[in-house]
Design a protein around this motif. Structure first.
Motif, PDB file in Angstrom:
ATOM      1  N   ASN A  24       0.828  -1.202   0.000  1.00  0.00           N
ATOM      2  CA  ASN A  24       0.000   0.000   0.000  1.00  0.00           C
ATOM      3  C   ASN A  24       0.864   1.253   0.000  1.00  0.00           C
ATOM      4  O   ASN A  24       0.505   2.269  -0.596  1.00  0.00           O
ATOM      5  CB  ASN A  24      -0.920   0.008   1.223  1.00  0.00           C
ATOM      6  CG  ASN A  24      -2.003  -1.072   1.143  1.00  0.00           C
ATOM      7  OD1 ASN A  24      -2.195  -1.666   0.081  1.00  0.00           O
ATOM      8  ND2 ASN A  24      -2.688  -1.328   2.237  1.00  0.00           N
ATOM      9  N   GLN A  30       0.707   4.389  -2.695  1.00  0.00           N
ATOM     10  CA  GLN A  30       0.451   5.776  -2.302  1.00  0.00           C
ATOM     11  C   GLN A  30       1.341   6.753  -3.058  1.00  0.00           C
ATOM     12  O   GLN A  30       0.947   7.892  -3.305  1.00  0.00           O
ATOM     13  CB  GLN A  30       0.659   5.940  -0.792  1.00  0.00           C
ATOM     14  CG  GLN A  30      -0.400   5.242   0.047  1.00  0.00           C
ATOM     15  CD  GLN A  30      -0.044   5.241   1.530  1.00  0.00           C
ATOM     16  OE1 GLN A  30       0.944   5.850   1.951  1.00  0.00           O
ATOM     17  NE2 GLN A  30      -0.850   4.547   2.324  1.00  0.00           N
ATOM     18  N   THR A  44       1.197   3.062   7.992  1.00  0.00           N
ATOM     19  CA  THR A  44       0.426   2.763   6.778  1.00  0.00           C
ATOM     20  C   THR A  44      -0.605   1.681   7.059  1.00  0.00           C
ATOM     21  O   THR A  44      -0.328   0.691   7.738  1.00  0.00           O
ATOM     22  CB  THR A  44       1.373   2.295   5.650  1.00  0.00           C
ATOM     23  OG1 THR A  44       2.336   3.321   5.404  1.00  0.00           O
ATOM     24  CG2 THR A  44       0.600   2.023   4.371  1.00  0.00           C
ATOM     25  N   PRO A  65      -6.788  -0.971  -0.273  1.00  0.00           N
ATOM     26  CA  PRO A  65      -7.206   0.391  -0.625  1.00  0.00           C
ATOM     27  C   PRO A  65      -8.426   0.369  -1.527  1.00  0.00           C
ATOM     28  O   PRO A  65      -8.672  -0.613  -2.245  1.00  0.00           O
ATOM     29  CB  PRO A  65      -5.991   0.964  -1.352  1.00  0.00           C
ATOM     30  CG  PRO A  65      -5.264  -0.221  -1.869  1.00  0.00           C
ATOM     31  CD  PRO A  65      -5.496  -1.326  -0.874  1.00  0.00           C
TER      32      PRO A  65
END
Length: 904
Positions: A31, A35, A65, A70
Motif C-alpha cells: 500500500n 500511495q 500505513t 485500498p
C-alpha cells in the motif's frame, strides 16, 4: 505509467486475498508503494535508486500505513457492459485537432482513412483517453498531460467527450474504466512489438504476452525492483559492536602500557644491529653523526655540497675518425679524376655511341626504310648497308666505353658517400662545440658552415695554408685532439663523482632508516599516552556511543520488519507477474486458433493450426501444432514467419476481446502492421464474418486499397467512412464524412442517376470483376471452382464476359448443388450476359477505361440493366450453405442417384 499503475492495483487486489497469506507488514509495504506510485516508478534499479527511495519511505511511515485493501484496488467486472456501442466522439482542441470536431458511429463499422499526419493518431488517443482515462504513450514518455494533449497552435486541450448507446437506444456519457476497456484496443505498435520479440533473446521473450496486451510498462515496473534493500537498512548492530570493540580495546590499551619498555628495547637492539651492518665497528651514535643535522652537519652535508653542482659535459669527438673521413674523401676524389681522364680519351667514341642509340631509337618508327634517306632496307632497290644492323654492331664494339661509364657511376656514388660522411662529422663536431657564424674562433666559425657542395671537392679549400699557419683542415683535426684531451680529464672527474654519489646514496638510505626508527619510538610513546588517557576517560568519552546503542536497538527492529516485508512483497509481486499471462489468455486458445486459421484461409490446409498452446506463465513459450503434423508441438516464434507472427498477435487480441464480450474493438492503424498477403483474410474474418457481426468496429488506416476493399465487400448499411486530409494552412485537419466513396456500385449508381453512362460502366466493370471473383471463390468453397475459360494467349487475362458465361455454365451444369443464393446468382449472370456481346457496353466492360474520340453513345437501358443486376448480386451473402438447404441438397442428390440406379 498509467497502465502500470492500473496493473499494480490489480496486484493489490490479488495480494490482499486471504489465500495469499501475506503478512500485515507486506500489505502495508504494498500500500505504501501504491500511495506514491509515480515517484517509485520513476526510479530504476540502477545504483539501487529504487531501494534507496523505498527504504527511506518505509522507515518514515511503514508502521503508520494501513494494511487493509485500498479502495482503488477493487477489481472491475467486465462482460456486463453499461452500453452496447459507441455513439459519438467530440474532440478538440486536442493534439492534432485545433477546434472541436464531432464524429458519429451510427453503423457497425466506422472507417477513418487518411495519410500520415492527418489526425488519425490524435483521434485514437482521444478514444483511449475517454475510455481508459490515460494515454500510454504520454505516460511512457513521461510528458505531463497538459503538455502532451495540448494542441500546438491553441496551447491548450479539452478532454474528449465520448457518448455511447445503451441496449434500448438511450445515449449516455462513457465513464473511463481502464480495466473494462483496455482490451478494446488493437494497436499497430503492439503488433510490431509482438513480432519483434521473435528475434530477441530467450530472456526477453518472457514479456511476450504482456507486450501484446499492452502491459510491458508493468513488467518494466516490476523488473526495476532491486533484489533486496539490505544495503539501505540497518540490519547489523554496528553501534553495539563498536561499543563492545571499544570495551575490548581497554584491555589492549593496558597491554600497550605494559609493553612499552620491551618495545623500546627492541627498537634499540635493531638500531645497534643496523649501525654494525652499515660499517664494521660503527656505533648507532656514530652513524647519527655521519648523517648529521642542520645544527651539526655531518658527512652527508659535505657530499651534497660536492655533488649538487653542475656536471661537466663531454665533447665525444674523434680526431682519428675525422682524419679517416678526410682521407676517404681524398681517395674517392682521386679515383673519380682518374675515371674522368680515361673517359676524356674516348670522347669521339662517345659521339658514335649517342649516334647509334639514336638510330636504334628510330627503328620502331621506320623499321623497313633508312631513317636518314628513306631508301628501303630490303627489295630490288635497297640500301647498301642496313643502318640498324650497323648501329647494333657499333654499340657492341663500344662496350669498353659503356663499362668505363658504369665505373664512373659507381665511383661517383662512393665519392658522394665519402663527401657526405665528412660533412656529417664536421656538422656533429660543430654541434658539440656550439658552433656559431659569429664565434671568435675561426675554426668554430668554419664548423658552423663548412661550405659542403657535393658537386665538387669542397673540402680541398680547407687544405690551403695561410702563410706559415697550418691549413684549416689541420687546425680542425688539432681542435678535435684538444677536445679528446679535455674529455679524458672530464671522465676522471666523473669517475670521482660516481664514488661520492655511491657513498651519498648509502647515507641517504641510512638517514631514511634512522627516521623510521625514530618514528617507531615516537609511535610507541604516542600509543602509550593514548592508552593511559583512554583508560582514564572511557565512560565520559563513549557517552554518545552508549546512547546510540540504545537508539540502534529500536531501528534494528524496524529495519528487520521492513526487510521481511520487502522480501515477501517482491516474491509475491513476481509471482503475480509470472501468473499474469495465464490470467490474460485463459479461455481464448480455441477462439484464437480459429481466428488465426481464418486469417490464413488461403494457406495450404497442412499449414493451418491443429492446436495452439498459449503460455500459462511468463517462462513458457507459445506452442502450436500444424494440421500436417498435429502431434508435433513446436515453438511458434521459431517456425512462423514475421507476417504469420503478426497475424497470431492480432488473433490473440481479438480472441481476448471476444472472451470479455467487448462491445467495441478499435483498430489503431493495426491493419497496416499486417502484410498485404494477409489483409484479405483479415478483412473477411473480421469485417465480413458472423463472428464479429454483433461487435462495433472502429478502424483507422492509411491504406486506400484496404478501405476500398472494405467498402466494396461490406454492405453499405453497415459502415460509415470519414476521410482525413492534411490542413491547408490553418492547421485544422480537413474531415469529410461519407462524402467520398470507394464503393464501385455506389459510384456506378451516382453516375447512372445523372446520365453519365460512361463512368457508370467504368465503375460497373470494377464491380463486376469483384463480384465474379467473389462468385468464383464461393464455387471453390463448394468444390465447384474448376471452370473452363478461353484465353487470348499465354499469360492473358480472361475477359469479363467469358468469365461470366463460364460461371453461369458451371452453375447450370451443377444440378445437384442447391443453395439459397444460387437462383439469384444464375439470374443475375444471365441478365448481365443478356446484354448483346456486340454492344459497345461489353466493349467497355471487357477492356476497361480508354479515352476515344467520337465514340457512339451507350444504350441507357443496357447500362441500367448492368448496374441494377450487379446491385442485386452484391446483396447476396454467398456464405456457407444453411443446414435446412444442405439437407434438401443431400436429399436431391440421393434421389438423383436412385433415379440413375432404377430407370423407368
Amino acid at each position: 505509467m498509467s497502465s502500470a499503475r492500473h496493473d499494480y492495483q490489480q496486484f493489490l487486489t490479488w495480494l490482499h486475498l486471504p489465500e495469499r497469506g501475506a503478512t500485515e507488514d507486506t500489505r502495508r509495504f504494498a500500500n505504501l508503494v501504491d500511495q506514491d506510485f509515480d515517484t517509485v516508478a520513476a526510479h530504476s534499479r540502477a545504483m539501487s535508486r529504487r531501494s534507496v527511495l523505498l527504504a527511506a519511505k518505509a522507515k518514515e511511515s511503514l508502521l503508520q500505513t494501513d494494511f487493509t485493501p485500498p479502495a482503488v484496488a477493487g477489481a472491475v467486472t467486465v462482460g456486463e457492459w453499461a452500453w452496447s456501442a459507441l455513439h459519438s466522439l467530440t474532440v478538440g482542441p486536442f493534439r492534432g485537432f485545433r477546434v472541436a470536431e464531432t464524429f458519429n458511429f451510427p453503423q457497425r463499422i466506422t472507417m477513418f482513412y487518411g495519410p500520415n499526419g492527418s489526425g488519425k493518431t490524435s483521434l485514437c488517443e482521444a478514444l483511449e483517453l475517454a475510455l481508459l482515462g490515460a494515454v500510454d504513450e504520454a505516460s511512457a514518455k513521461r510528458i505531463p498531460a497538459q503538455r502532451y494533449f495540448a494542441n500546438l497552435h491553441e496551447n491548450r486541450y479539452e478532454a474528449p467527450t465520448l457518448a455511447a448507446r445503451g441496449a434500448e437506444g438511450q445515449v449516455s456519457a462513457v465513464q473511463a474504466d481502464s480495466e473494462a476497456y483496455r482490451f478494446c484496443f488493437v494497436e499497430k505498435n503492439r503488433i510490431d512489438n509482438f513480432s519483434r520479440i521473435a528475434s530477441k533473446s530467450a530472456g526477453e521473450k518472457k514479456d511476450l504476452i504482456a507486450a501484446l496486451f499492452g502491459m510491458e510498462q508493468f513488467h518494466d515496473f516490476v523488473t526495476n525492483f532491486n533484489e533486496s534493500m539490505d544495503q539501505q537498512l540497518n540490519l547489523v548492530a554496528i553501534q553495539q559492536q563498536e561499543l563492545e570493540t571499544q570495551r575490548a580495546a581497554l584491555q589492549r590499551d593496558q597491554a600497550t602500557i605494559n609493553g612499552e619498555l620491551q618495545a623500546v628495547q627492541t627498537i634499540a637492539q635493531e638500531e645497534t644491529a643496523y649501525a654494525g651492518a652499515y660499517a664494521a665497528g660503527l656505533s648507532y651514535q656514530q652513524l647519527l653523526e655521519l648523517i648529521g643535522s642542520d645544527a651539526a652537519p655531518g658527512r652527508l652535508h659535505y657530499l651534497n655540497a660536492q655533488l649538487d653542482g653542475p656536471t661537466p659535459g663531454l665533447y665525444g669527438v674523434s680526431s682519428e675518425a675525422l682524419v679517416a673521413a678526410y682521407q676517404a674523401a681524398d681517395r674517392e676524389q682521386e679515383l673519380l679524376e682518374d675515371v674522368d681522364k680515361r673517359l676524356t680519351a674516348k670522347t669521339g667514341e662517345t659521339s658514335f655511341q649517342n649516334l647509334y642509340n639514336a638510330v636504334l631509337g628510330l627503328q620502331a618508327l621506320s623499321p623497313d626504310n633508312c631513317p636518314a634517306c628513306g631508301t628501303p632496307i630490303n627489295g630490288d632497290y635497297h640500301v647498301v648497308r642496313d643502318p640498324y644492323a650497323q648501329a647494333r654492331d657499333g654499340l657492341a664494339q663500344l662496350q669498353e666505353l659503356a663499362n668505363l661509364q658504369a665505373e664512373k657511376n659507381a665511383v661517383r656514388g662512393e665519392w658522394e658517400r665519402a663527401s657526405r660522411g665528412l660533412e656529417g662529422l664536421l656538422t656533429a663536431f660543430g654541434q658539440r662545440v656550439s658552433a656559431q657564424p659569429d664565434h671568435a674562433d675561426d675554426r668554430v666559425r668554419y664548423l658552423a658552415s663548412p661550405g659542403a657542395d657535393h658537386r665538387a671537392a669542397w673540402w680541398k679549400a680547407s687544405y690551403v695554408k695561410q702563410g706559415d699557419a697550418p691549413s684549416m683542415a689541420q687546425r680542425i683535426v688539432d681542435l678535435a685532439v684538444e677536445c679528446e684531451r679535455i674529455d679524458t680529464q672530464t671522465n676522471q672527474v666523473l669517475a670521482d663523482r660516481a664514488a661520492l654519489a655511491q657513498e651519498r646514496t648509502r647515507l641517504v638510505q641510512a638517514a631514511q632508516d634512522v627516521a623510521g626508527f625514530q618514528t617507531r619510538r615516537a609511535e610507541v610513546a604516542r600509543q602509550v599516552g593514548i592508552a593511559r588517557q583512554t583508560i582514564a576517560n572511557f565512560d565520559q568519552a563513549n557517552a554518545a556511543l552508549i546512547d546510540a546503542v540504545q537508539q540502534e536497538a529500536v531501528q534494528l527492529v524496524l529495519s528487520r520488519r521492513i526487510k521481511a516485508a520487502y522480501d515477501e512483497f517482491l516474491r509475491l509481486l513476481r509471482q503475480f507477474r509470472s501468473e499474469l499471462p495465464g490470467t490474460l489468455i485463459a479461455g481464448i486458445n480455441t477462439v484464437a486458433l480459429e481466428i488465426y486459421n481464418e486469417f490464413n484461409r488461403r494457406d495450404h490446409d497442412g499449414d493451418k493450426l491443429a492446436a495452439l498452446y498459449l503460455p500459462t506463465n511468463e517462462e513458457e513459450r507459445i506452442g502450436l501444432a500444424f494440421r500436417a503434423a498435429p502431434d508435433t508441438r513446436v515453438d511458434a516464434l521459431h517456425v512462423l514467419s514475421e507476417g504469420h507472427v503478426r497475424c497470431l498477435g492480432v488473433a490473440i487480441l481479438l480472441a481476448k476481446a471476444l472472451h470479455i464480450q467487448a462491445p467495441t474493438i478499435i483498430f489503431d492503424d493495426a491493419i497496416n502492421a499486417i502484410d498485404t498477403e494477409h489483409r484479405e483474410g483479415i478483412r473477411e474474418a473480421i469485417f465480413q464474418s458472423d463472428r464479429f457481426a454483433a461487435t462495433q468496429i472502429i478502424v483507422t488506416c492509411h491504406s486506400s486499397e484496404f478501405i476500398k476493399d472494405l467498402q466494396n465487400h461490406v454492405e453499405k448499411g453497415q459502415w460509415t467512412a470519414y476521410y482525413f486530409m492534411p490542413h491547408i494552412g490553418d492547421h485544422r485537419p480537413r474531415v469529410k464524412g461519407n462524402e467520398i466513396t470507394f464503393n464501385y456500385l455506389e459510384q456506378a449508381r451516382a453516375a447512372l442517376d445523372i446520365g453519365d453512362w460512361r463512368n457508370a460502366l467504368g465503375a460497373s466493370r470494377q464491380a463486376l470483376e469483384m463480384l465474379t471473383d467473389k462468385i468464383w471463390k464461393w464455387l471453390g468453397k463448394n468444390d465447384l471452382g474448376v471452370i473452363t475459360l478461353p484465353l487470348a494467349g499465354r499469360g492473358a487475362e480472361p475477359n469479363l464476359r467469358n468469365l461470366c458465361e463460364a460461371l453461369k455454365r458451371r452453375l447450370d451444369d451443377s444440378r445437384t448443388f442447391v443453395h439459397q443464393d444460387k437462383p439469384a446468382v444464375v439470374q443475375g449472370l444471365g441478365d448481365v450476359i443478356g446484354v448483346p456481346v456486340q454492344s459497345n457496353v461489353w466493349t467497355y466492360l471487357n477492356k476497361g477505361v480508354h479515352e476515344e474520340a467520337d465514340r457512339d453513345d451507350y444504350d441507357p437501358n443496357l447500362v441500367r440493366t448492368i448496374v441494377e443486376n450487379l446491385e442485386r448480386m452484391n446483396q447476396l451473402r454467398l456464405g456457407s450453405m444453411p443446414i435446412a438447404i444442405a439437407g434438401a441438397a443431400q436429399a436431391a442428390i440421393m434421389q438423383a442417384v436412385a433415379d440413375v440406379a432404377n430407370p423407368l
